[in-house]
Design a protein around this motif. Structure first.
Motif, PDB file in Angstrom:
ATOM      1  N   GLU A   1      69.806  69.165  27.197  1.00  0.00           N
ATOM      2  CA  GLU A   1      69.065  68.216  26.355  1.00  0.00           C
ATOM      3  C   GLU A   1      69.972  67.065  25.899  1.00  0.00           C
ATOM      4  OE1 GLU A   1      67.026  68.117  21.924  1.00  0.00           O
ATOM      5  OE2 GLU A   1      67.099  70.021  23.001  1.00  0.00           O
TER       6      GLU A   1
ATOM      7  N   LYS B   1      60.126  73.917  24.629  1.00  0.00           N
ATOM      8  CA  LYS B   1      59.169  72.947  24.081  1.00  0.00           C
ATOM      9  C   LYS B   1      59.882  71.690  23.587  1.00  0.00           C
ATOM     10  CE  LYS B   1      55.607  72.473  20.514  1.00  0.00           C
ATOM     11  NZ  LYS B   1      54.920  73.137  19.372  1.00  0.00           N
ATOM     12  N   LYS B   2      60.983  71.881  22.875  1.00  0.00           N
ATOM     13  CA  LYS B   2      61.749  70.752  22.353  1.00  0.00           C
ATOM     14  C   LYS B   2      62.372  69.936  23.495  1.00  0.00           C
ATOM     15  CE  LYS B   2      65.281  69.724  18.845  1.00  0.00           C
ATOM     16  NZ  LYS B   2      66.303  69.064  19.662  1.00  0.00           N
TER      17      LYS B   2
ATOM     18  N   ASP C   1      61.239  69.582  26.545  1.00  0.00           N
ATOM     19  CA  ASP C   1      60.224  68.828  27.279  1.00  0.00           C
ATOM     20  C   ASP C   1      59.776  67.580  26.530  1.00  0.00           C
ATOM     21  OD1 ASP C   1      58.408  68.822  29.680  1.00  0.00           O
ATOM     22  OD2 ASP C   1      56.899  68.778  28.083  1.00  0.00           O
ATOM     23  N   GLU C   2      60.029  67.526  25.240  1.00  0.00           N
ATOM     24  CA  GLU C   2      59.727  66.313  24.479  1.00  0.00           C
ATOM     25  C   GLU C   2      60.716  65.199  24.777  1.00  0.00           C
ATOM     26  OE1 GLU C   2      59.817  67.686  20.482  1.00  0.00           O
ATOM     27  OE2 GLU C   2      57.915  68.783  20.602  1.00  0.00           O
ATOM     28  N   VAL C   3      61.877  65.583  25.324  1.00  0.00           N
ATOM     29  CA  VAL C   3      62.942  64.621  25.610  1.00  0.00           C
ATOM     30  C   VAL C   3      62.978  64.240  27.083  1.00  0.00           C
ATOM     31  CG1 VAL C   3      65.438  64.227  25.501  1.00  0.00           C
ATOM     32  CG2 VAL C   3      64.309  65.547  23.700  1.00  0.00           C
ATOM     33  N   LYS C   4      62.794  65.216  27.963  1.00  0.00           N
ATOM     34  CA  LYS C   4      62.835  64.993  29.413  1.00  0.00           C
ATOM     35  C   LYS C   4      61.947  66.018  30.101  1.00  0.00           C
ATOM     36  CE  LYS C   4      67.205  65.274  28.841  1.00  0.00           C
ATOM     37  NZ  LYS C   4      68.688  65.201  29.012  1.00  0.00           N
TER      38      LYS C   4
ATOM     39  N   PRO D   1      55.780  76.404  27.812  1.00  0.00           N
ATOM     40  CA  PRO D   1      55.748  75.012  27.345  1.00  0.00           C
ATOM     41  C   PRO D   1      56.184  73.987  28.388  1.00  0.00           C
ATOM     42  CG  PRO D   1      56.907  76.423  25.769  1.00  0.00           C
ATOM     43  CD  PRO D   1      56.766  77.189  27.035  1.00  0.00           C
TER      44      PRO D   1
ATOM     45  N   ARG E   1      56.191  71.338  31.316  1.00  0.00           N
ATOM     46  CA  ARG E   1      55.179  70.326  31.610  1.00  0.00           C
ATOM     47  C   ARG E   1      54.303  70.740  32.784  1.00  0.00           C
ATOM     48  NH1 ARG E   1      57.235  64.234  31.258  1.00  0.00           N
ATOM     49  NH2 ARG E   1      58.174  65.315  29.453  1.00  0.00           N
TER      50      ARG E   1
ATOM     51  N   GLU F   1      48.518  76.556  22.673  1.00  0.00           N
ATOM     52  CA  GLU F   1      49.124  75.287  22.283  1.00  0.00           C
ATOM     53  C   GLU F   1      49.916  74.673  23.435  1.00  0.00           C
ATOM     54  OE1 GLU F   1      52.535  73.610  19.156  1.00  0.00           O
ATOM     55  OE2 GLU F   1      51.809  75.667  19.010  1.00  0.00           O
TER      56      GLU F   1
END
Length: 300
Positions: free
Chosen positions: A77, A107-108, A110-113, A133, A135, A211
């Motif tokens: 990350e 999950k965290k 995938d929010e970045v890359k 989680p 993508r 979710e």
């Protein structure tokens, strides 16, 4: 004919021993170099040290500890040169909290890359939980996945001990405190309380899958009865996205990350091995099937 008094080399007098020593020296040198690269955050797959890279995170075997996987995910990350990450999952599940910690880290990330998951032989229960989680999720047609549910395992030996004239005694400060001890059968109240706890853990599993997958909770709950499904069945149920191999997943990951052609790979987490293990091969003994003392809950 050798002249008397002429000294021969050690390698000539003891060729076998000399060969073994050379192998040990070579392995020690290799291990030292490998350890240096690991300390620098590089892995064997990262041949090139510049340019856009992809990361590959392995989630393998029973999940009893999340520390190494979560730490490596954090490393990827924070590395700006890593543009996307593949989760390669081959796990039947494991303990609940470690599965949830990996879930949160994925999950965290995938929010970045972009994160793409690829399922091998099995990615069930905790293995599915930890990776859902992503993508996109790829699985082989025969990969086994889902198995959404909770199981608790313990044994009681009170009756067997009494046959040998041994009377077990358990003291506890509350009616639920001794639940699960092997020295006493569960009471009805204890069994009800443990089942209530398990239902809450089960609900957490269902909530997180709904979710992560963007699905209606009722749709997830309908298949959250512990059943395992094939990759082909999982597509129709909405639990994964596509049928494909690890190679297919990597190709899609590179597309999502905007990488063309070959890309260096950072692969881990790297398992630390002793010099002896490097010399004679992996000597790891898999104890993952052994249950901890007492009772535990599993996503398995």
């Amino acid at each position: 004919m050798r002249l008397e008094g002429t000294k021969t080399r050690f390698s000539q007098r003891h060729p076998l021993l000399f060969g073994v020593l050379m192998i040990i020296l070579a392995v020690a040198l290799f291990s030292g170099v490998a350890a240096f690269f690991r300390s620098m955050g590089w892995t064997p797959g990262a041949i090139a040290l510049s340019g856009d890279k992809i990361g590959i995170v392995h989630i393998e075997g029973m999940i009893f500890d999340s520390a190494k996987v979560v730490s490596f995910i954090k490393t990827l990350e924070d590395d700006d040169s890593v543009k996307g990450v593949l989760l390669r999952v081959d796990s039947p599940g494991g303990a609940i909290a470690p599965s949830q910690e990996i879930y949160a880290a994925v999950k965290k990330l995938d929010e970045v890359k972009p994160v793409v998951a690829s399922y091998g032989t099995v990615a069930a229960s905790g293995g599915y939980y930890a990776s859902c989680p992503a993508r996109l999720i790829f699985a082989n047609p025969g990969s086994l996945t889902a198995s959404i549910g909770v199981v608790a395992e313990f044994v009681t030996v009170a009756e067997a001990l009494e046959k040998f004239g041994i009377k077990p005694e358990v003291l506890a400060t509350g009616k639920y405190k001794g639940a699960g001890t092997p020295l006493r059968d569960l009471t009805d109240a204890q069994r009800e309380q443990l089942l209530d706890l398990m239902h809450d853990l089960h609900d957490q599993f269902v909530d997180h899958v709904a979710e992560a997958r963007g699905m209606e909770r009722t749709r997830v709950a309908a298949v959250a009865d512990g059943r395992a499904v094939t990759g082909r069945q999982a597509v129709s149920l909405g639990l994964i996205d596509r049928i494909g191999t690890r190679s297919d997943a990597i190709d899609e990951l590179k597309r999502l990350a905007g990488i063309e052609g070959k890309a260096p790979v950072l692969e881990g987490p790297v398992e630390e091995r002793t010099l002896l293990q490097e010399i004679v091969g992996s000597l790891k003994i898999d104890l993952s099937s052994s249950l901890p003392q007492g009772w535990s809950f599993y996503y398995r």
